[in-house]
Design a protein around this motif. Structure first.
Motif, PDB file in Angstrom:
ATOM      1  N   LEU A   1       0.833  -1.208   0.000  1.00  0.00           N
ATOM      2  CA  LEU A   1       0.000   0.000   0.000  1.00  0.00           C
ATOM      3  C   LEU A   1       0.867   1.258   0.000  1.00  0.00           C
ATOM      4  CD1 LEU A   1      -2.688  -1.182   2.563  1.00  0.00           C
ATOM      5  CD2 LEU A   1      -3.033  -0.840   0.110  1.00  0.00           C
ATOM      6  N   THR A   2       1.998   1.201   0.717  1.00  0.00           N
ATOM      7  CA  THR A   2       2.923   2.332   0.730  1.00  0.00           C
ATOM      8  C   THR A   2       3.537   2.545  -0.647  1.00  0.00           C
ATOM      9  OG1 THR A   2       3.460   1.923   3.059  1.00  0.00           O
ATOM     10  CG2 THR A   2       5.016   3.255   1.791  1.00  0.00           C
ATOM     11  N   ALA A   3       3.976   1.444  -1.287  1.00  0.00           N
ATOM     12  CA  ALA A   3       4.558   1.544  -2.624  1.00  0.00           C
ATOM     13  C   ALA A   3       3.539   2.067  -3.628  1.00  0.00           C
ATOM     14  CB  ALA A   3       5.070   0.171  -3.060  1.00  0.00           C
ATOM     15  N   MET A   4       2.311   1.606  -3.515  1.00  0.00           N
ATOM     16  CA  MET A   4       1.252   2.081  -4.405  1.00  0.00           C
ATOM     17  C   MET A   4       1.037   3.582  -4.238  1.00  0.00           C
ATOM     18  SD  MET A   4      -2.643   0.633  -4.626  1.00  0.00           S
ATOM     19  CE  MET A   4      -3.820   1.293  -5.804  1.00  0.00           C
ATOM     20  N   ASN A   5       1.060   4.036  -3.004  1.00  0.00           N
ATOM     21  CA  ASN A   5       0.898   5.463  -2.740  1.00  0.00           C
ATOM     22  C   ASN A   5       2.045   6.267  -3.330  1.00  0.00           C
ATOM     23  OD1 ASN A   5      -0.552   7.683  -1.236  1.00  0.00           O
ATOM     24  ND2 ASN A   5       1.438   7.809  -0.239  1.00  0.00           N
ATOM     25  N   MET A   6       3.274   5.711  -3.286  1.00  0.00           N
ATOM     26  CA  MET A   6       4.426   6.384  -3.886  1.00  0.00           C
ATOM     27  C   MET A   6       4.221   6.572  -5.386  1.00  0.00           C
ATOM     28  SD  MET A   6       7.501   4.334  -1.920  1.00  0.00           S
ATOM     29  CE  MET A   6       8.723   4.925  -3.091  1.00  0.00           C
ATOM     30  N   ILE A   7       3.757   5.513  -6.058  1.00  0.00           N
ATOM     31  CA  ILE A   7       3.548   5.593  -7.500  1.00  0.00           C
ATOM     32  C   ILE A   7       2.410   6.554  -7.816  1.00  0.00           C
ATOM     33  CG2 ILE A   7       3.037   4.276  -9.573  1.00  0.00           C
ATOM     34  CD1 ILE A   7       5.762   3.661  -8.315  1.00  0.00           C
ATOM     35  N   GLU A   8       1.352   6.535  -7.014  1.00  0.00           N
ATOM     36  CA  GLU A   8       0.239   7.466  -7.220  1.00  0.00           C
ATOM     37  C   GLU A   8       0.725   8.912  -7.156  1.00  0.00           C
ATOM     38  OE1 GLU A   8      -2.560   6.434  -4.226  1.00  0.00           O
ATOM     39  OE2 GLU A   8      -3.604   4.952  -5.478  1.00  0.00           O
ATOM     40  N   SER A   9       1.611   9.196  -6.203  1.00  0.00           N
ATOM     41  CA  SER A   9       2.135  10.563  -6.063  1.00  0.00           C
ATOM     42  C   SER A   9       2.949  10.954  -7.294  1.00  0.00           C
ATOM     43  CB  SER A   9       3.000  10.667  -4.803  1.00  0.00           C
ATOM     44  OG  SER A   9       2.235  10.435  -3.637  1.00  0.00           O
ATOM     45  N   ARG A  10       3.744  10.017  -7.814  1.00  0.00           N
ATOM     46  CA  ARG A  10       4.523  10.298  -9.025  1.00  0.00           C
ATOM     47  C   ARG A  10       3.603  10.633 -10.196  1.00  0.00           C
ATOM     48  NH1 ARG A  10       9.071   5.482  -9.401  1.00  0.00           N
ATOM     49  NH2 ARG A  10      10.109   5.902  -7.396  1.00  0.00           N
TER      50      ARG A  10
ATOM     51  N   PRO B   1       0.430  -3.497  -9.454  1.00  0.00           N
ATOM     52  CA  PRO B   1       1.770  -4.077  -9.590  1.00  0.00           C
ATOM     53  C   PRO B   1       1.853  -5.022 -10.784  1.00  0.00           C
ATOM     54  CG  PRO B   1       0.593  -5.093  -7.763  1.00  0.00           C
ATOM     55  CD  PRO B   1      -0.260  -3.962  -8.237  1.00  0.00           C
ATOM     56  N   THR B   2       3.040  -5.127 -11.352  1.00  0.00           N
ATOM     57  CA  THR B   2       3.289  -6.106 -12.407  1.00  0.00           C
ATOM     58  C   THR B   2       3.453  -7.484 -11.754  1.00  0.00           C
ATOM     59  OG1 THR B   2       5.649  -5.591 -12.315  1.00  0.00           O
ATOM     60  CG2 THR B   2       4.321  -4.418 -13.973  1.00  0.00           C
ATOM     61  N   PRO B   3       3.479  -8.555 -12.550  1.00  0.00           N
ATOM     62  CA  PRO B   3       3.445  -9.903 -11.969  1.00  0.00           C
ATOM     63  C   PRO B   3       4.510 -10.185 -10.909  1.00  0.00           C
ATOM     64  CG  PRO B   3       3.022 -10.032 -14.312  1.00  0.00           C
ATOM     65  CD  PRO B   3       3.361  -8.602 -14.017  1.00  0.00           C
ATOM     66  N   PHE B   4       4.061 -10.776  -9.816  1.00  0.00           N
ATOM     67  CA  PHE B   4       4.888 -11.412  -8.781  1.00  0.00           C
ATOM     68  C   PHE B   4       5.717 -10.452  -7.940  1.00  0.00           C
ATOM     69  CE2 PHE B   4       5.173 -14.262 -12.674  1.00  0.00           C
ATOM     70  CZ  PHE B   4       3.989 -14.904 -12.404  1.00  0.00           C
ATOM     71  N   ASN B   5       5.373  -9.154  -7.912  1.00  0.00           N
ATOM     72  CA  ASN B   5       6.191  -8.225  -7.129  1.00  0.00           C
ATOM     73  C   ASN B   5       5.375  -6.988  -6.777  1.00  0.00           C
ATOM     74  OD1 ASN B   5       7.353  -5.623  -8.835  1.00  0.00           O
ATOM     75  ND2 ASN B   5       6.668  -7.307 -10.144  1.00  0.00           N
ATOM     76  N   THR B   6       5.956  -6.141  -5.913  1.00  0.00           N
ATOM     77  CA  THR B   6       5.351  -4.849  -5.590  1.00  0.00           C
ATOM     78  C   THR B   6       6.381  -3.728  -5.759  1.00  0.00           C
ATOM     79  OG1 THR B   6       5.842  -5.315  -3.256  1.00  0.00           O
ATOM     80  CG2 THR B   6       3.598  -5.730  -4.012  1.00  0.00           C
ATOM     81  N   VAL B   7       7.330  -3.951  -6.645  1.00  0.00           N
ATOM     82  CA  VAL B   7       8.362  -2.949  -6.927  1.00  0.00           C
ATOM     83  C   VAL B   7       8.079  -2.241  -8.246  1.00  0.00           C
ATOM     84  CG1 VAL B   7      10.833  -2.568  -7.318  1.00  0.00           C
ATOM     85  CG2 VAL B   7      10.089  -4.229  -5.603  1.00  0.00           C
ATOM     86  N   LEU B   8       7.716  -3.003  -9.271  1.00  0.00           N
ATOM     87  CA  LEU B   8       7.429  -2.440 -10.591  1.00  0.00           C
ATOM     88  C   LEU B   8       5.916  -2.357 -10.787  1.00  0.00           C
ATOM     89  CD1 LEU B   8       8.471  -1.474 -13.356  1.00  0.00           C
ATOM     90  CD2 LEU B   8       8.397  -3.871 -14.113  1.00  0.00           C
ATOM     91  N   TRP B   9       5.448  -1.157 -11.143  1.00  0.00           N
ATOM     92  CA  TRP B   9       4.003  -0.912 -11.219  1.00  0.00           C
ATOM     93  C   TRP B   9       3.605  -0.495 -12.625  1.00  0.00           C
ATOM     94  CZ3 TRP B   9       0.769  -1.181  -6.783  1.00  0.00           C
ATOM     95  CH2 TRP B   9       1.462  -1.535  -5.614  1.00  0.00           C
TER      96      TRP B   9
END
Length: 346
Positions: free
Chosen positions: A170-179, A198-206
């Motif tokens: 959820l934190t990572a998603m919020n970071m991408i939303e802000s970008r 998120p892209t498959p199998f991770n929460t780093v690449l969105w």
């Protein structure tokens, strides 16, 4: 989420709630309860669109699962007496059943938590299969079978770790939303619908999808990117024929929140769910109308999209690690001919 994850979550929840009364049988019962809501996949609603839209419906509703857990606990206590009090047993059954749809609601597909109120809930911070969420649960379950005197504590630790991973997602998603908000500010796309998952199998690449009236823009962003500027591909959104009524088209529009692409393929008009997939590899595509003579709504036909290939995985991995050369041309991933466009220039 996938069935292995749901079974592992159910088992861990059962172990934590059971406490000192936890046994391998309790873990097995928890795994079964955690998998139970997905048995609705055995039901057919008559056509592929209805099957898609109504999956995760009544069997995932809190309004159904809460009273059902009460009935199930009563039947269990009546026919298979246990060392649990009725209240304790009901809490265990409820927790195993309810955590299933709550976890599903964190994926892009959406979950009808409040059925029969038709409001799909989707906070897409997790991919439908994410090993980093599932593996800690599987590890503690295996460990609990080896150290049975610590079953409940190990299950609690596993749930804590997996919950922290959800918090991170959820934190990572919020970071991408802000970008995305910062990049769209001052452009014609400011305030337009945005979907991030998120892209498959991770929460780093969105993956990011932005819509306007005639086009949608697709891009990738990694939380470890040095340059947070997102390169987007502009693609045609297509339109549904004016005046053509289709119950299934309306169902899809509501279920996807309007994130649908319409594309004519020969005489058929194909509707694709833009939320699930990447590039041209969209998981849910349906032929909904035909133009052999004039546009006519037809019974939905599931259309197979482009298949993912193993050769694409290294590109996604490099992009996940922050290599933005992949962003300059998403064709490396989706094999589509469009060029990346800077939104600031529009």
């Amino acid at each position: 989420m996938d069935s292995v994850t749901q079974a592992a979550l159910g088992a861990a929840v059962a172990g934590a709630v059971a406490g000192r009364k936890c046994t391998p049988k309790v873990l097995l019962a928890g795994a079964a309860l955690g998998s139970l809501p997905d048995l609705d996949v055995l039901l057919s609603y008559g056509d592929p669109v209805s099957d898609m839209v109504k999956h995760r419906g009544f069997s995932h509703s809190l309004f159904v699962l809460m009273p059902f857990s009460l009935l199930l606990a009563w039947l269990w206590q009546k026919w298979r007496p246990t060392c649990f009090s009725f209240g304790h047993l009901w809490l265990l059954v409820t927790a195993c059943l309810v955590t299933h749809p709550l976890l599903d609601s964190l994926t892009a597909y959406g979950t009808q938590l409040f059925w029969p109120i038709n409001i799909p809930i989707a906070i897409p911070s997790l991919f439908i299969i994410d090993p980093l969420y599932t593996i800690p649960l599987l590890v503690v379950l295996l460990a609990s079978l080896l150290w049975r005197d610590r079953m409940a504590k190990l299950c609690t630790v596993g749930l804590a770790v997996s919950s922290l991973y959800i918090a991170w997602s959820l934190t990572a998603m919020n970071m991408i939303e802000s970008r995305v908000e910062q990049q769209l500010a001052g452009t014609p796309l400011a305030g337009q619908p945005v979907f991030i998952t998120p892209t498959p199998f991770n929460t780093v690449l969105w993956r990011i999808v932005v819509q306007d009236e005639e086009s949608y823009f697709e891009g990738l962003s990694s939380v470890i990117d040095g340059d947070t500027e997102i390169d987007f591909l502009q693609k045609p959104l297509g339109t549904w024929p004016a005046g053509l009524a289709s119950e299934h088209q309306q169902m899809l529009e509501h279920f996807t929140g309007g994130f649908i692409r319409y594309e004519q393929r020969q005489s058929a008009l194909v509707a694709s769910d833009l939320r699930l997939g990447i590039g041209e590899q969209l998981a849910f595509q349906f032929a909904l109308a035909d133009n052999s003579n004039e546009w006519t709504a037809i019974e939905p036909i599931r259309v197979e999209g482009a298949k993912a290939r193993l050769a694409q995985i290294p590109n996604l991995w490099l992009r996940l690690l922050g290599s933005q050369d992949i962003d300059a041309n998403l064709c490396h991933i989706s094999e589509c001919p469009q060029e990346a466009v800077p939104l600031a220039s529009r």
